[in-house]
Write an enzyme that holds these catalytic residues in place. Sequence first.
Site, PDB file in Angstrom:
ATOM      1  N   ASP A   1       2.243   1.985   3.387  1.00 61.96           N
ATOM      2  CA  ASP A   1       3.195   1.034   3.993  1.00 61.96           C
ATOM      3  C   ASP A   1       4.625   1.486   3.759  1.00 61.96           C
ATOM      4  O   ASP A   1       5.503   1.230   4.573  1.00 61.96           O
ATOM      5  CB  ASP A   1       3.122  -0.355   3.334  1.00 61.96           C
ATOM      6  CG  ASP A   1       1.748  -0.975   3.357  1.00 61.96           C
ATOM      7  OD1 ASP A   1       0.964  -0.626   4.248  1.00 61.96           O
ATOM      8  OD2 ASP A   1       1.479  -1.816   2.471  1.00 61.96           O
TER       9      ASP A   1
ATOM     10  N   HIS B   1       0.873  -1.176   0.000  1.00 66.93           N
ATOM     11  CA  HIS B   1       0.000   0.000   0.000  1.00 66.93           C
ATOM     12  C   HIS B   1       0.909   1.224   0.000  1.00 66.93           C
ATOM     13  O   HIS B   1       2.000   1.196   0.597  1.00 66.93           O
ATOM     14  CB  HIS B   1      -0.836   0.123   1.269  1.00 66.93           C
ATOM     15  CG  HIS B   1      -1.745  -1.014   1.579  1.00 66.93           C
ATOM     16  ND1 HIS B   1      -1.320  -2.174   2.160  1.00 66.93           N
ATOM     17  CD2 HIS B   1      -3.091  -1.143   1.438  1.00 66.93           C
ATOM     18  CE1 HIS B   1      -2.364  -2.978   2.350  1.00 66.93           C
ATOM     19  NE2 HIS B   1      -3.444  -2.380   1.917  1.00 66.93           N
TER      20      HIS B   1
HETATM   21  C1  XLS Z   1      -7.583  -6.646   4.632  1.00 65.33           C
HETATM   22  C2  XLS Z   1      -7.116  -6.863   3.280  1.00 65.33           C
HETATM   23  C3  XLS Z   1      -5.978  -5.961   2.829  1.00 65.33           C
HETATM   24  C4  XLS Z   1      -5.869  -5.980   1.347  1.00 65.33           C
HETATM   25  C5  XLS Z   1      -5.081  -4.864   0.755  1.00 65.33           C
HETATM   26  O1  XLS Z   1      -8.303  -7.454   5.197  1.00 65.33           O
HETATM   27  O2  XLS Z   1      -6.774  -8.196   3.136  1.00 65.33           O
HETATM   28  O3  XLS Z   1      -4.797  -6.372   3.428  1.00 65.33           O
HETATM   29  O4  XLS Z   1      -5.326  -7.177   0.900  1.00 65.33           O
HETATM   30  O5  XLS Z   1      -5.616  -3.631   1.047  1.00 65.33           O
END
Ligand code: XLS
Length: 434
Positions: free
Chosen positions: A102, A99
């Site tokens: 991140d 993301h």
């Molecule tokens: C949350 C999601 C997130 C997505 C990406 O539950 O799995 O991690 O994979 O935003």
Amino acid sequence: MSDFFEGIAPIPFEGPESENPLAFRFYQPDRLVLGKRMEDQLRLSIAYWHSFAWEGGDPFGGRTFERPWFGGGMEAARLKAEIAFEMFDLLGAPFFAFHDRDIAPEGQSLAESNRNVREIADYFARRMETSPTRLLWGTANLFSNRRFMSGAATNPDPEVFAYAAAQVKCALDVTHQLGGANYVLWGGREGYETLLNTDMGRELDQLGRFLSKVVDYKHRIGFPGTILIEPKPQEPTKHQYDYDVATVYGFLRRFGLEKEVKVNIEVGHAVLAGHSFEHEIATAVALGIFGSVDANRNDYQSGWDTDQFPNNVPELAVAIHQILKGGGFVTGGFNFDSKLRRQSLDPEDLIAAHVGGMDVCARALLAAAAIIEDGGLDQALADRYAGWETPEARDMLVEADLAAIAAWVDQDNIDPQPRSGKQEKLENLVNRFV
Ligand code: XLS
Ligand code: NI
Ligand code: NI
């Protein structure tokens, strides 16, 4: 080189008999499985958020991990990026995913946040000139900041919609720059808590418009990757609009996007929706929207998304069997949307978790391939539906109306005889391979 993974060597393949906790016993990138390299079948990916951004908190307590990059600004983000690539190198990771938030800290303004993201993306680009690790997907975090508490695209405030759109534009630009194979949208806040303050019809329209704009922009910049929606039924919102694969398909059809957008199916989200992982895969394959997978496993009792590393070969094997039957991955892959337990403090735990997850995926792939090579299951399926291969049966689906079908039943004196579904025999067959 940092000293974060000091004492840990690149992970070797040592075979099934190895007792070395930091060696692969099944993951062998070059091994051919159904005519393709194992690495290309699995397309394993490391999630930046769980491995490098998550601090080990839970609803009752904060950070348990100590990482030299925590709590810092851009200096820390640079260190984090350097160490992330050190881990990719140690594991021989084919892909990673992130993301925007991140990889770089949020600034005072969106412009500053975007500059931060671009700077780290430039670092990735330089690193990727020599590292074999590619980008499986990028995404924008449209759920952590309090501005998104009432949704991003589905927010009652148009300024939040605009902010989210601007953030996605930057994240998609950066994903394109880095040669990302996909771009993911997971709508953690796209849903509602109570109908008392929610106009659902309006919010669904907003979400459809938002997604259409993302697709338009993808074409405008010539991004060749796949746009993926990641279904999840709830958490953080009580009711999420992208509940499961079938719900997402209906949504895509409504906005004419079913040829443009595919799904990223997460194991734990399938479980939360009351489905099995393989059910969600089979649904997506049947509807022509299978894209990618977030690999993890969920606790079956907890009722929330526990994001544990995969460790159940028989369960994963039947899911991979569905993926292979569907033709395998094209742009997608297995992204470890998996995190350590909060007591697993050591850098070595992070490596061991991925070694285990990669090995479980490899072993499950080998089992699924063996099921296909054996052919017994495919044969049983073909036998079960063989009746549909006759000209009369085919015609019934196309031309014949109800009256013609009724006449056929009369004329041939049709009297269907029930046949066994043979479930236990088929389960026994599968158990020979898993
Ligand atoms: C949350 C999601 C997130 C997505 C990406 O539950 O799995 O991690 O994979 O935003
Ligand atoms: Ni996910
Ligand atoms: Ni999840």
